[in-house]
Design a protein around this motif. Structure first.
Motif, PDB file in Angstrom:
ATOM      1  N   MET A   1       0.842  -1.187   0.000  1.00 30.41           N
ATOM      2  CA  MET A   1       0.000   0.000   0.000  1.00 30.41           C
ATOM      3  C   MET A   1       0.881   1.242   0.000  1.00 30.41           C
ATOM      4  N   GLU A   2       0.519   2.219  -0.832  1.00 29.55           N
ATOM      5  CA  GLU A   2       1.261   3.471  -0.906  1.00 29.55           C
ATOM      6  C   GLU A   2       0.502   4.574  -0.183  1.00 29.55           C
ATOM      7  N   LEU A   3       1.236   5.362   0.596  1.00 30.23           N
ATOM      8  CA  LEU A   3       0.687   6.514   1.304  1.00 30.23           C
ATOM      9  C   LEU A   3       1.253   7.779   0.693  1.00 30.23           C
ATOM     10  N   THR A   4       0.370   8.690   0.271  1.00 31.15           N
ATOM     11  CA  THR A   4       0.800  10.009  -0.178  1.00 31.15           C
ATOM     12  C   THR A   4       0.296  11.036   0.806  1.00 31.15           C
ATOM     13  N   LYS A   5       1.232  11.813   1.352  1.00 30.99           N
ATOM     14  CA  LYS A   5       0.885  12.849   2.320  1.00 30.99           C
ATOM     15  C   LYS A   5       0.594  14.139   1.544  1.00 30.99           C
ATOM     16  N   HIS A   6      -0.557  14.733   1.793  1.00 34.46           N
ATOM     17  CA  HIS A   6      -0.913  16.009   1.186  1.00 34.46           C
ATOM     18  C   HIS A   6      -0.963  17.082   2.272  1.00 34.46           C
ATOM     19  N   THR A   7      -1.297  18.302   1.896  1.00 33.15           N
ATOM     20  CA  THR A   7      -1.247  19.418   2.831  1.00 33.15           C
ATOM     21  C   THR A   7      -2.065  19.137   4.092  1.00 33.15           C
ATOM     22  N   HIS A   8      -1.471  19.426   5.234  1.00 31.61           N
ATOM     23  CA  HIS A   8      -2.092  19.345   6.542  1.00 31.61           C
ATOM     24  C   HIS A   8      -2.480  17.903   6.884  1.00 31.61           C
ATOM     25  N   ALA A   9      -3.778  17.605   7.012  1.00 31.79           N
ATOM     26  CA  ALA A   9      -4.191  16.294   7.519  1.00 31.79           C
ATOM     27  C   ALA A   9      -4.630  15.328   6.433  1.00 31.79           C
ATOM     28  N   THR A  10      -4.563  15.736   5.168  1.00 31.50           N
ATOM     29  CA  THR A  10      -5.079  14.919   4.079  1.00 31.50           C
ATOM     30  C   THR A  10      -4.053  13.884   3.640  1.00 31.50           C
ATOM     31  N   VAL A  11      -4.487  12.624   3.545  1.00 29.45           N
ATOM     32  CA  VAL A  11      -3.635  11.569   3.014  1.00 29.45           C
ATOM     33  C   VAL A  11      -4.435  10.762   1.998  1.00 29.45           C
ATOM     34  N   ALA A  12      -3.713  10.182   1.046  1.00 31.78           N
ATOM     35  CA  ALA A  12      -4.325   9.293   0.057  1.00 31.78           C
ATOM     36  C   ALA A  12      -3.604   7.959   0.097  1.00 31.78           C
ATOM     37  N   LEU A  13      -4.367   6.880   0.061  1.00 27.11           N
ATOM     38  CA  LEU A  13      -3.823   5.524   0.075  1.00 27.11           C
ATOM     39  C   LEU A  13      -4.149   4.843  -1.243  1.00 27.11           C
ATOM     40  N   ARG A  14      -3.175   4.096  -1.753  1.00 28.39           N
ATOM     41  CA  ARG A  14      -3.379   3.360  -2.997  1.00 28.39           C
ATOM     42  C   ARG A  14      -2.833   1.949  -2.857  1.00 28.39           C
ATOM     43  N   ASP A  15      -3.635   0.991  -3.312  1.00 27.73           N
ATOM     44  CA  ASP A  15      -3.206  -0.402  -3.376  1.00 27.73           C
ATOM     45  C   ASP A  15      -3.686  -0.934  -4.722  1.00 27.73           C
ATOM     46  N   GLY A  16      -2.774  -1.009  -5.685  1.00 23.82           N
ATOM     47  CA  GLY A  16      -3.167  -1.371  -7.040  1.00 23.82           C
ATOM     48  C   GLY A  16      -4.050  -0.282  -7.620  1.00 23.82           C
ATOM     49  N   ASP A  17      -5.252  -0.657  -8.059  1.00 27.97           N
ATOM     50  CA  ASP A  17      -6.165   0.334  -8.615  1.00 27.97           C
ATOM     51  C   ASP A  17      -7.168   0.829  -7.578  1.00 27.97           C
ATOM     52  N   ARG A  18      -6.996   0.461  -6.311  1.00 27.91           N
ATOM     53  CA  ARG A  18      -7.888   0.906  -5.249  1.00 27.91           C
ATOM     54  C   ARG A  18      -7.311   2.133  -4.552  1.00 27.91           C
ATOM     55  N   THR A  19      -8.135   3.157  -4.352  1.00 21.02           N
ATOM     56  CA  THR A  19      -7.677   4.374  -3.688  1.00 21.02           C
ATOM     57  C   THR A  19      -8.654   4.791  -2.603  1.00 21.02           C
ATOM     58  N   LEU A  20      -8.108   5.413  -1.576  1.00 25.95           N
ATOM     59  CA  LEU A  20      -8.886   5.878  -0.434  1.00 25.95           C
ATOM     60  C   LEU A  20      -8.290   7.203   0.032  1.00 25.95           C
ATOM     61  N   VAL A  21      -9.122   8.221   0.185  1.00 27.19           N
ATOM     62  CA  VAL A  21      -8.680   9.534   0.648  1.00 27.19           C
ATOM     63  C   VAL A  21      -9.245   9.770   2.044  1.00 27.19           C
ATOM     64  N   ILE A  22      -8.378  10.234   2.942  1.00 25.77           N
ATOM     65  CA  ILE A  22      -8.797  10.530   4.315  1.00 25.77           C
ATOM     66  C   ILE A  22      -8.633  12.017   4.583  1.00 25.77           C
ATOM     67  N   ASP A  23      -9.698  12.630   5.063  1.00 24.85           N
ATOM     68  CA  ASP A  23      -9.737  14.034   5.485  1.00 24.85           C
ATOM     69  C   ASP A  23      -9.337  15.028   4.388  1.00 24.85           C
ATOM     70  N   PRO A  24     -10.075  15.047   3.275  1.00 26.46           N
ATOM     71  CA  PRO A  24      -9.842  16.090   2.262  1.00 26.46           C
ATOM     72  C   PRO A  24     -10.420  17.421   2.747  1.00 26.46           C
ATOM     73  N   GLY A  25      -9.571  18.223   3.370  1.00 29.02           N
ATOM     74  CA  GLY A  25     -10.044  19.433   4.022  1.00 29.02           C
ATOM     75  C   GLY A  25      -9.870  20.688   3.186  1.00 29.02           C
ATOM     76  N   ALA A  26     -10.454  21.773   3.674  1.00 34.17           N
ATOM     77  CA  ALA A  26     -10.401  23.051   2.967  1.00 34.17           C
ATOM     78  C   ALA A  26      -9.004  23.678   3.003  1.00 34.17           C
ATOM     79  N   TYR A  27      -8.121  23.214   3.898  1.00 33.18           N
ATOM     80  CA  TYR A  27      -6.752  23.720   3.941  1.00 33.18           C
ATOM     81  C   TYR A  27      -5.868  23.040   2.892  1.00 33.18           C
ATOM     82  N   THR A  28      -6.379  22.017   2.249  1.00 34.00           N
ATOM     83  CA  THR A  28      -5.616  21.250   1.263  1.00 34.00           C
ATOM     84  C   THR A  28      -6.001  21.729  -0.134  1.00 34.00           C
TER      85      THR A  28
END
Length: 211
Positions: A1-28
Motif C-alpha cells: 500500500m502506498e501513502l501520499t501525504k498532502h497538505t495538513h491532515a489529508t492523506v491518500a492511500l493506494r493499493d493497485g487500482d484501489r484508492t482511499l482519501v482521508i480528510d480532504p479538508g479546505a486547507y488542502t
C-alpha cells in the motif's frame, strides 16, 4: 500500500487500482482533485481543515460511485446522497474501496474547557496504518505506521510523545503540520525521536512512501 501525504491532515492511500482519501479538508489546495480521483473517502470530524464541504458535495453530485464514511455530524453537513454518505462510530468495521477499516475514537482533543468537543474518529486501515484525526487516543492494537498530528491549537509535545509510546508503531509520520515552519517540524521530529525511540518521519506535501 502506498501513502501520499498532502497538505495538513489529508492523506491518500493506494493499493493497485484501489484508492482511499482521508480528510480532504479546505486547507488542502488539491482536495477537489483528490476526491475526483477516488471511489472512497473517510472523514474524521467536521472541522474545515479536515472536511471541505463544498468539494465533497460537488464530487458526490458528479460521481455516482463515490462513497463517504464519517461521523454523524459530517453526514448532517453533507446530506446522505441516496445512502452514499454513511455515519460510522467507534467499533464499526467497514470496507471502503476494498480496504479493511476499523473505526475507533470518540471525541476531539481538548482545545479549551470553554469550547465544546466535537466527535472525532480514528481509522485503522488494513490493520497497519492509523489516522487519529484530531486526537491522541491510541487504537488499542499494534500499528505498523502511525500518523501523528504535530500542529494545531490542541497539540502538545508531551501528549504526542505519550501517544507514540502508547501505540509503539514501527514508523511514525507527521501530519496536521500546516501551522509549523520547517524548523518547527524538525524540532518536533527531534524531540519525538529522542523521547520515543521511533523516528518521526517528515514528508513533503505530495511525497509518497510504501507502508
Amino acid at each position: 500500500m502506498e501513502l501520499t501525504k498532502h497538505t495538513h491532515a489529508t492523506v491518500a492511500l493506494r493499493d493497485g487500482d484501489r484508492t482511499l482519501v482521508i480528510d480532504p479538508g479546505a486547507y488542502t489546495p488539491n482536495s477537489a482533485d483528490l476526491v475526483a480521483g477516488t471511489d472512497a473517502v473517510l472523514v474524521t470530524h467536521d472541522h474545515p481543515d479536515h472536511l471541505d464541504v463544498d468539494a465533497l458535495t460537488a464530487a458526490l453530485d458528479a460521481q455516482p460511485g463515490l462513497r463517504v464514511w464519517a461521523p454523524a455530524s459530517v453526514v448532517a453537513a453533507l446530506g446522505e446522497h441516496d445512502g452514499r454518505v454513511t455515519a460510522v462510530a467507534a467499533g464499526d468495521t467497514i470496507r471502503p474501496a476494498g480496504f479493511d477499516v476499523t473505526v475507533s475514537g470518540g471525541s476531539h482533543a481538548v482545545i479549551h474547557a470553554d469550547l465544546p468537543r466535537t466527535d472525532n474518529l480514528g481509522y485503522l486501515v488494513d490493520g497497519q496504518l492509523f489516522h487519529p484525526g484530531d486526537s491522541y487516543a491510541a487504537p488499542g492494537v499494534p500499528v505498523e505506521t502511525l500518523l501523528v498530528p504535530t500542529s494545531g491549537p490542541w497539540v502538545k509535545l508531551g501528549e504526542l510523545v505519550d501517544f507514540v509510546r502508547a501505540v509503539q508503531p514501527s514508523r511514525a509520520v507527521q501530519i496536521h503540520d500546516l501551522m509549523l515552519s520547517e524548523v518547527g517540524k524538525g524540532s518536533f521530529a527531534q524531540f519525538a525521536g529522542q523521547l520515543t525511540g521511533v523516528e518521526l518521519v517528515t514528508l513533503a506535501d505530495g511525497e509518497t512512501i510504501t507502508v
